[in-house]
Design a protein around this motif. Structure first.
Motif, PDB file in Angstrom:
ATOM      1  N   HIS A 352       0.832  -1.200   0.000  1.00 35.39           N
ATOM      2  CA  HIS A 352       0.000   0.000   0.000  1.00 35.39           C
ATOM      3  C   HIS A 352       0.869   1.252   0.000  1.00 35.39           C
ATOM      4  CE1 HIS A 352      -3.673  -2.345   0.648  1.00 35.39           C
ATOM      5  NE2 HIS A 352      -2.925  -3.098   1.420  1.00 35.39           N
ATOM      6  N   VAL A 353       2.010   1.161  -0.665  1.00 38.99           N
ATOM      7  CA  VAL A 353       2.903   2.321  -0.728  1.00 38.99           C
ATOM      8  C   VAL A 353       2.284   3.447  -1.534  1.00 38.99           C
ATOM      9  CG1 VAL A 353       5.035   0.996  -0.382  1.00 38.99           C
ATOM     10  CG2 VAL A 353       4.119   1.304  -2.691  1.00 38.99           C
ATOM     11  N   VAL A 358       4.457  10.849   2.411  1.00 40.96           N
ATOM     12  CA  VAL A 358       5.320  11.616   3.315  1.00 40.96           C
ATOM     13  C   VAL A 358       6.675  10.916   3.398  1.00 40.96           C
ATOM     14  CG1 VAL A 358       3.357  12.490   4.638  1.00 40.96           C
ATOM     15  CG2 VAL A 358       4.495  10.367   5.351  1.00 40.96           C
ATOM     16  N   PRO A 359       7.710  11.639   3.822  1.00 45.73           N
ATOM     17  CA  PRO A 359       9.043  11.024   3.920  1.00 45.73           C
ATOM     18  C   PRO A 359       9.083   9.866   4.924  1.00 45.73           C
ATOM     19  CG  PRO A 359       9.207  13.413   3.937  1.00 45.73           C
ATOM     20  CD  PRO A 359       7.754  13.091   4.085  1.00 45.73           C
ATOM     21  N   VAL A 360       9.900   8.877   4.599  1.00 49.40           N
ATOM     22  CA  VAL A 360      10.043   7.683   5.431  1.00 49.40           C
ATOM     23  C   VAL A 360      11.528   7.402   5.631  1.00 49.40           C
ATOM     24  CG1 VAL A 360       9.619   5.191   5.607  1.00 49.40           C
ATOM     25  CG2 VAL A 360       7.862   6.691   4.631  1.00 49.40           C
ATOM     26  N   LEU A 361      11.880   7.090   6.877  1.00 49.54           N
ATOM     27  CA  LEU A 361      13.240   6.680   7.224  1.00 49.54           C
ATOM     28  C   LEU A 361      13.208   5.211   7.612  1.00 49.54           C
ATOM     29  CD1 LEU A 361      16.256   7.279   7.975  1.00 49.54           C
ATOM     30  CD2 LEU A 361      15.417   7.878  10.269  1.00 49.54           C
ATOM     31  N   VAL A 362      14.109   4.412   7.026  1.00 48.84           N
ATOM     32  CA  VAL A 362      14.157   2.971   7.288  1.00 48.84           C
ATOM     33  C   VAL A 362      15.530   2.624   7.842  1.00 48.84           C
ATOM     34  CG1 VAL A 362      13.986   0.663   6.290  1.00 48.84           C
ATOM     35  CG2 VAL A 362      12.506   2.506   5.439  1.00 48.84           C
ATOM     36  N   ALA A 382      10.161  -0.002  -3.366  1.00 44.94           N
ATOM     37  CA  ALA A 382       8.811   0.379  -3.776  1.00 44.94           C
ATOM     38  C   ALA A 382       8.575   1.874  -3.594  1.00 44.94           C
ATOM     39  CB  ALA A 382       7.787  -0.423  -2.978  1.00 44.94           C
ATOM     40  N   LEU A 383       9.081   2.451  -2.508  1.00 49.69           N
ATOM     41  CA  LEU A 383       8.904   3.879  -2.273  1.00 49.69           C
ATOM     42  C   LEU A 383       9.706   4.706  -3.280  1.00 49.69           C
ATOM     43  CD1 LEU A 383       8.986   3.976   1.636  1.00 49.69           C
ATOM     44  CD2 LEU A 383       7.015   4.430   0.166  1.00 49.69           C
ATOM     45  N   VAL A 388       8.728   8.739  -3.713  1.00 52.48           N
ATOM     46  CA  VAL A 388       8.588   9.216  -2.341  1.00 52.48           C
ATOM     47  C   VAL A 388       9.971   9.356  -1.720  1.00 52.48           C
ATOM     48  CG1 VAL A 388       7.661   8.685  -0.044  1.00 52.48           C
ATOM     49  CG2 VAL A 388       6.323   8.157  -2.094  1.00 52.48           C
ATOM     50  N   ARG A 389      10.166  10.403  -0.941  1.00 51.88           N
ATOM     51  CA  ARG A 389      11.438  10.560  -0.249  1.00 51.88           C
ATOM     52  C   ARG A 389      11.609   9.438   0.777  1.00 51.88           C
ATOM     53  NH1 ARG A 389      13.092  15.335   4.073  1.00 51.88           N
ATOM     54  NH2 ARG A 389      14.956  14.269   4.891  1.00 51.88           N
ATOM     55  N   VAL A 390      12.649   8.659   0.631  1.00 54.68           N
ATOM     56  CA  VAL A 390      12.939   7.585   1.576  1.00 54.68           C
ATOM     57  C   VAL A 390      14.438   7.564   1.831  1.00 54.68           C
ATOM     58  CG1 VAL A 390      13.051   5.878  -0.303  1.00 54.68           C
ATOM     59  CG2 VAL A 390      12.738   5.112   2.057  1.00 54.68           C
ATOM     60  N   GLU A 391      14.806   7.491   3.094  1.00 51.58           N
ATOM     61  CA  GLU A 391      16.205   7.388   3.484  1.00 51.58           C
ATOM     62  C   GLU A 391      16.411   6.057   4.187  1.00 51.58           C
ATOM     63  OE1 GLU A 391      17.611  10.774   5.625  1.00 51.58           O
ATOM     64  OE2 GLU A 391      16.602  12.216   4.311  1.00 51.58           O
ATOM     65  N   GLU A 392      17.550   5.452   3.945  1.00 55.60           N
ATOM     66  CA  GLU A 392      17.829   4.121   4.494  1.00 55.60           C
ATOM     67  C   GLU A 392      19.185   4.116   5.169  1.00 55.60           C
ATOM     68  OE1 GLU A 392      17.992  -0.555   2.994  1.00 55.60           O
ATOM     69  OE2 GLU A 392      18.386   1.088   1.585  1.00 55.60           O
TER      70      GLU A 392
END
Length: 422
Positions: A352-353, A358-362, A382-383, A388-392
Motif C-alpha cells: 500500500h505504498v 510523506v518522507p520515510v526513514l528505514v 517500492a517507495l 517518495v522521499r525515503v532514506e535508508e
C-alpha cells in the motif's frame, strides 16, 4: 519473558504483587489473614509451592493493600530469598520517572510488619525495624560492583516527567468494554531555552511486542527528544498489557487496524489540546512498532513523516520467515496463514505504498533473524519507484534491536536530523 515474577507469597505471611494501574506499576503488599467485613470483595489467588507439589487457593481482600515504594513507577521483577546475615529478604529491580533501574531490598519482617504484624516464620509476631504498621519501609539500594544506584544522567531540571493521558475511542466497534486509548505524554524540557511559546513538534513512539506496553520509567532515549524541543507520546494502544483483559484482547485479529487508529487518535488529541503542533506530528517505532508506524502513514494522513527501525513491512513474510519462538504469534493477531493470506496482504504497508506521500526513514540491521533485511529492501525499492522521499541506513552486524553504542547513537541522531528536515 522468562524469569519475571509478579506475585509471590512471603514466608512471614501475606502476598507481594506488582500490579499495573493507569500505566504504572505498584509494588503492593496484600495481607493473607481474614479481613474485617466491608473491606472489599475477596479475590482468589492460585499459588504453587516451590517444589511444585500441589496448589493452594488464597483469598485476599481486593481493596486492602499497601504500596511498598510509591515513588517507583515500574517493577521489572522481584524475588524472595536469603539476605545478608541469614534473614529472608525481598529484592526488586525497580525504576521511576526520574530514577534509573536499580536493585532495592527489604527484609521480609519489615514488609510483614507493615501490613499489620502478621505472624513471622516461627509463629512470632514480626517486629518492624524502621516502619510502623501500615507504613511501608523505604528499602535499601543494593550495593556492589556493577549494580546501578538509581542515579540518572540528567539534572532534575532537564528531566521530562510523563503524564498519563486517555483519549476517547470514536468508533470502538466490538470493544464495547473499551472506551479510551492511553499514552504517556512527555512535554519538552530544556531549561536553557525555557518553555516553548508554541505547540512543540511531537514524536509518537510505538512500543514493540506488539502486546507489550510503554514503560513508565526514566528512559534516556525519550529524554533525548524532550531535551531537544520535541514532545513525546508513548502510546499504549489497544492490545497493550496493563489495562485489563478486554483491552488486551482488543487487538486479537485486528493488528494493523486498532493500534494504528489509536496512534492517530492520540496524535490528533494532543494537537487539538495544544500540546503538539498539528503540522509536525511524527511517528516512529521498532519491530512491531515499525509496522504500526508504516501502516499509519500508508492508511492515514495524520503524520508528516515516519521512521521505522527493523520494522515489519510484509506480514506474510514475517509469518513465513520469523524465528521459531514467535512463529505462531500472528495467528491470534491477524489470522491463520496461509488461510487468511488476503488479510495479511491488505494490512501490509509494502502493498500500500501508493498511500504513502510523506518522507520515510528505514533503519535496519544486516543480521536480523526476526525481520529479515529483505523487508526493508522491498519497502525502500517500492517507495523509490513511486518517487517518495525515503532514506535508508543499514547497520552491519546488528540484529533485531540495536546492541552497539555507536549504532544507538547514530540511529537517534539520524532520526533527529530526519524529522528536523521535514
Amino acid at each position: 519473558m522468562f524469569g519475571r515474577t509478579r506475585l509471590a507469597p512471603l514466608p512471614g505471611g501475606g502476598l507481594l504483587c506488582a500490579r499495573r494501574l493507569g500505566g504504572r506499576d505498584h509494588l503492593t503488599l496484600l495481607p493473607s489473614h481474614a479481613s474485617p467485613a466491608g473491606l472489599g470483595e475477596a479475590v482468589a489467588v492460585r499459588l504453587s509451592s516451590r517444589d511444585g507439589a500441589g496448589r493452594a487457593s488464597v483469598d485476599v481482600p481486593a481493596s486492602v493493600g499497601l504500596d511498598v515504594a510509591p515513588e517507583l513507577t515500574q517493577v521489572e521483577t522481584f524475588a524472595v530469598g536469603d539476605g545478608p546475615g541469614g534473614g529472608r529478604v525481598v529484592a526488586a529491580v525497580a525504576m521511576g520517572a526520574d530514577v534509573a533501574p536499580h536493585v532495592r531490598w527489604w527484609t521480609v519482617d519489615e514488609l510483614v510488619a507493615a501490613i499489620g504484624g502478621s505472624p513471622g516464620p516461627e509463629g512470632r509476631a514480626a517486629t518492624p525495624t524502621d516502619a510502623p504498621p501500615g507504613r511501608a519501609p523505604a528499602g535499601r539500594l543494593m550495593a556492589g560492583f556493577g549494580v546501578p544506584s538509581g542515579q540518572v544522567d540528567l539534572a532534575p531540571e532537564w528531566i521530562s516527567v510523563p503524564q498519563h493521558l486517555s483519549f476517547p475511542i470514536e468508533h470502538p466497534g466490538a470493544d464495547a468494554a473499551v472506551e479510551n486509548t492511553h499514552a504517556l505524554y512527555y512535554p519538552p524540557r530544556n531549561p536553557d531555552v525555557g518553555e516553548p511559546n508554541e505547540p512543540p513538534p511531537l514524536v509518537v513512539r510505538i512500543h514493540g511486542g506488539p502486546t507489550a506496553a510503554a514503560e513508565w520509567r526514566y528512559r534516556p532515549d525519550v529524554q533525548f527528544w524532550t531535551t531537544r524541543g520535541f514532545a513525546v507520546a508513548d502510546v499504549n494502544y489497544r492490545g497493550s498489557t496493563g489495562y485489563g483483559r478486554p483491552y488486551r484482547d482488543a487487538l486479537k485479529g485486528r493488528w494493523g487496524i486498532v493500534d494504528v487508529a489509536d496512534c492517530v487518535t492520540v496524535a490528533d488529541g494532543l494537537a487539538a489540546a495544544g500540546l503538539a503542533d498539528p503540522e509536525r506530528l511524527f511517528i516512529r517505532g521498532g519491530s512491531a512498532g515499525g509496522f504500526t508506524a508504516l501502516a499509519a502513514v500508508a492508511f492515514h494522513d495524520t503524520f508528516a513523516a515516519a521512521a521505522s527501525s527493523y520494522g515489519v513491512a510484509d506480514l506474510a513474510l514475517l509469518a513465513a520467515e520469523t524465528h521459531k519462538f514467535e512463529s505462531r504469534y500472528l495467528d491470534s493477531l491477524v489470522g491463520l496463514y496461509p488461510q487468511e493470506a488476503e488479510r495479511y496482504r491488505a494490512r501490509s504497508p509494502l502493498f500500500h505504498v501508493d498511500g504513502i506521500d510523506v518522507p520515510v526513514l528505514v533503519l535496519q540491521g544486516s543480521d536480523d533473524p526476526v525481520v529479515p533485511p529483505s523487508q526493508a529492501d522491498a519497502l525502500v525499492a517500492a517507495l523509490r519507484e513511486r518517487g517518495v522521499r525515503v532514506e535508508e541506513r543499514r547497520y552491519e552486524g546488528e540484529a533485531h534491536g540495536w546492541r552497539r553504542a555507536d549504532t544507538i547513537v547514530d540511529a537517534l541522531d539520524t532520526e533527529l536530523e530526519f524529522f528536523r528536515s521535514i
